[in-house]
Scaffold this motif. Structure first.
Motif, short mmCIF file in Angstrom:
data_model
loop_
_atom_site.label_atom_id
_atom_site.label_comp_id
_atom_site.label_asym_id
_atom_site.label_seq_id
_atom_site.Cartn_x
_atom_site.Cartn_y
_atom_site.Cartn_z
N TRP A 26 37.34 80.14 44.82
CA TRP A 26 36.46 80.96 45.66
C TRP A 26 35.97 82.17 44.88
CZ3 TRP A 26 38.26 82.26 51.33
CH2 TRP A 26 37.21 82.84 52.03
N GLY A 30 32.16 82.84 43.69
CA GLY A 30 31.53 84.11 44.05
C GLY A 30 30.98 84.83 42.82
N ALA A 33 27.90 83.02 41.76
CA ALA A 33 26.82 83.35 42.69
C ALA A 33 26.24 84.72 42.38
CB ALA A 33 27.34 83.31 44.12
N GLY A 107 33.14 86.66 50.74
CA GLY A 107 32.19 85.83 51.48
C GLY A 107 30.78 86.37 51.54
N THR A 111 27.31 85.60 48.85
CA THR A 111 26.31 84.84 49.62
C THR A 111 24.98 85.59 49.66
OG1 THR A 111 28.07 83.89 50.97
CG2 THR A 111 25.84 83.72 51.83
N ALA A 115 21.63 84.32 47.93
CA ALA A 115 20.44 84.11 48.78
C ALA A 115 19.23 84.83 48.20
CB ALA A 115 20.72 84.57 50.20
N LEU A 130 26.14 77.44 46.24
CA LEU A 130 26.13 77.92 47.62
C LEU A 130 26.91 77.00 48.57
CD1 LEU A 130 25.04 79.98 49.67
CD2 LEU A 130 23.04 78.52 49.94
N LEU A 133 30.75 77.34 48.25
CA LEU A 133 31.09 78.70 48.65
C LEU A 133 31.12 78.81 50.17
CD1 LEU A 133 31.63 81.64 47.74
CD2 LEU A 133 29.15 81.99 47.76
N LEU A 134 30.08 78.29 50.82
CA LEU A 134 30.04 78.31 52.28
C LEU A 134 31.13 77.45 52.90
CD1 LEU A 134 26.19 78.26 52.96
CD2 LEU A 134 27.77 80.20 53.15
N ILE A 137 34.37 79.41 52.86
CA ILE A 137 34.34 80.47 53.88
C ILE A 137 34.60 79.87 55.26
CG2 ILE A 137 32.84 82.14 55.06
CD1 ILE A 137 31.41 82.48 52.29
#
Length: 147
Positions: A26, A30, A33, A107, A111, A115, A130, A133-134, A137
């Motif tokens: 995670w 992150g 991301a 989270g 994100t 985005a 993404l 990752l989602l 969460i």
């Protein structure tokens, strides 16, 4: 002392190993991301997430050995907090407000950065980051059991 022994918990090896690996994954997702937005933001996220989760939050869970049936140095409670019941025996709920900060850090922050990065340039790699990752969460949120 009987109240404490009633709250003592044994953590399964699967939860201990796979839970902490999932937390590490995670954090890495992150960081990737955030890296898609800016390399500096990616490094800042990585360092702050590692310190917040494996430093501060793990230490918070390992403040009283008598709440665990075997020593996990806080890693069992950490995995349980994210992917188990979400309860740390011996830790006051007011101190667990730090968990809200950590969930926001792990989270919401990546994100949002991802985005924004996707809006700037849509690339399949960013979608590939993404989605898991989602999923992490959502899975972590659904694993919580009411007290």
């Amino acid at each position: 002392m009987s109240h404490i022994s009633a709250e003592s918990k044994e953590y399964s090896r699967n939860l201990l190993v796979f839970g902490n690996l999932a937390i590490a994954l995670w954090i890495v997702l992150g960081a990737v991301a955030c890296w898609s937005f800016s390399s500096l933001v990616g490094w800042l996220f990585l360092v702050s997430a590692l310190v917040a989760v494996f430093g501060i939050l793990r230490k918070l869970g390992c403040n009283s050995c008598y709440y665990c049936k075997s020593c996990t140095m806080g890693f069992g409670k950490l995995a349980d907090l994210f992917f188990g019941e979400g309860y740390m025996a011996g830790v006051k709920s007011s101190r667990l407000l730090k968990l809200v900060f950590v969930y926001g850090l792990l989270g919401i922050v990546p994100t949002v950065f991802l985005a924004v990065s996707i809006m700037q340039e849509l690339v399949a790699f960013k979608i590939a980051v993404l989605v898991p990752l989602l999923l992490l969460i959502v899975y972590s949120g659904f694993r919580k059991k009411p007290q």
